[in-house]
Design a protein around this motif. Structure first.
Motif, mmCIF file in Angstrom:
data_model
loop_
_atom_site.group_PDB
_atom_site.id
_atom_site.type_symbol
_atom_site.label_atom_id
_atom_site.label_comp_id
_atom_site.label_asym_id
_atom_site.label_seq_id
_atom_site.Cartn_x
_atom_site.Cartn_y
_atom_site.Cartn_z
ATOM 1 N N UNK A 18 9.527 -1.667 -3.641
ATOM 2 C CA UNK A 18 9.110 -2.736 -2.739
ATOM 3 C C UNK A 18 7.760 -3.314 -3.167
ATOM 4 N N UNK A 19 7.554 -4.601 -2.873
ATOM 5 C CA UNK A 19 6.250 -5.227 -3.109
ATOM 6 C C UNK A 19 5.266 -4.704 -2.073
ATOM 7 N N UNK A 20 4.022 -4.469 -2.525
ATOM 8 C CA UNK A 20 3.018 -3.866 -1.654
ATOM 9 C C UNK A 20 1.646 -4.491 -1.924
ATOM 10 N N UNK A 21 0.858 -4.580 -0.880
ATOM 11 C CA UNK A 21 -0.542 -4.990 -0.977
ATOM 12 C C UNK A 21 -1.381 -3.760 -0.668
ATOM 13 N N UNK A 22 -2.223 -3.367 -1.626
ATOM 14 C CA UNK A 22 -3.080 -2.189 -1.470
ATOM 15 C C UNK A 22 -4.487 -2.668 -1.157
ATOM 16 N N UNK A 23 -5.026 -2.240 -0.037
ATOM 17 C CA UNK A 23 -6.399 -2.542 0.348
ATOM 18 C C UNK A 23 -7.189 -1.245 0.243
ATOM 19 N N UNK A 24 -8.171 -1.218 -0.664
ATOM 20 C CA UNK A 24 -8.921 0.008 -0.935
ATOM 21 C C UNK A 24 -10.403 -0.189 -0.657
ATOM 22 N N UNK A 25 -11.025 0.870 -0.151
ATOM 23 C CA UNK A 25 -12.473 0.881 0.041
ATOM 24 C C UNK A 25 -13.115 1.050 -1.334
ATOM 25 N N UNK A 26 -13.948 0.087 -1.743
ATOM 26 C CA UNK A 26 -14.563 0.120 -3.074
ATOM 27 C C UNK A 26 -16.043 0.452 -3.000
ATOM 28 N N UNK A 65 -3.454 11.748 0.213
ATOM 29 C CA UNK A 65 -4.630 12.024 1.040
ATOM 30 C C UNK A 65 -5.469 10.762 1.245
ATOM 31 N N UNK A 66 -5.445 9.836 0.273
ATOM 32 C CA UNK A 66 -6.162 8.566 0.441
ATOM 33 C C UNK A 66 -5.612 7.790 1.636
ATOM 34 N N UNK A 67 -4.303 7.806 1.802
ATOM 35 C CA UNK A 67 -3.692 7.145 2.956
ATOM 36 C C UNK A 67 -4.007 7.888 4.242
ATOM 37 N N UNK A 68 -3.948 9.214 4.176
ATOM 38 C CA UNK A 68 -4.188 10.036 5.360
ATOM 39 C C UNK A 68 -5.606 9.863 5.893
ATOM 40 N N UNK A 69 -6.567 9.707 4.991
ATOM 41 C CA UNK A 69 -7.975 9.583 5.390
ATOM 42 C C UNK A 69 -8.422 8.128 5.535
ATOM 43 N N UNK A 70 -7.487 7.188 5.417
ATOM 44 C CA UNK A 70 -7.757 5.752 5.556
ATOM 45 C C UNK A 70 -8.701 5.200 4.500
ATOM 46 N N UNK A 71 -8.749 5.826 3.308
ATOM 47 C CA UNK A 71 -9.505 5.250 2.199
ATOM 48 C C UNK A 71 -8.785 4.036 1.632
ATOM 49 N N UNK A 72 -7.460 4.026 1.767
ATOM 50 C CA UNK A 72 -6.665 2.873 1.372
ATOM 51 C C UNK A 72 -5.655 2.583 2.477
ATOM 52 N N UNK A 73 -5.128 1.372 2.480
ATOM 53 C CA UNK A 73 -4.028 1.050 3.384
ATOM 54 C C UNK A 73 -3.002 0.248 2.599
#
Length: 80
Positions: A18-26, A65-73
């Protein structure tokens, strides 16, 4: 998103391709957004194959774990 790593992996397994948009804390108040396709899932990480842009990476990997800790969405594009 589920609240366990196993639940997150299970949900992502169903979304492979699936197409996805990754939003990450930089960093401090900085956010990066990348578009691509969820290409593979592994026991500890998942791979997103990015849309081609000059001077950018072909793919990136993130841990569940990045998803679990909300570092990325992740935001999946709805199938039409």
């Amino acid at each position: 998103m589920p609240t366990t790593i196993a639940g997150i992996k299970e949900k992502l397994d169903a979304q492979v391709g699936q197409k996805v948009l990754v939003t990450a804390q930089a960093g401090r108040k900085k956010v990066t957004q990348r578009q691509g396709i969820l290409s593979e899932t592994y026991p500890a990480i998942f791979i997103v194959k990015l849309n081609k842009r000059e001077g950018s990476f072909d793919r990136v990997s993130y841990s569940y774990a990045d998803l679990l800790t909300n570092n990325i969405s992740l935001t999946f594009e709805e199938a039409e």
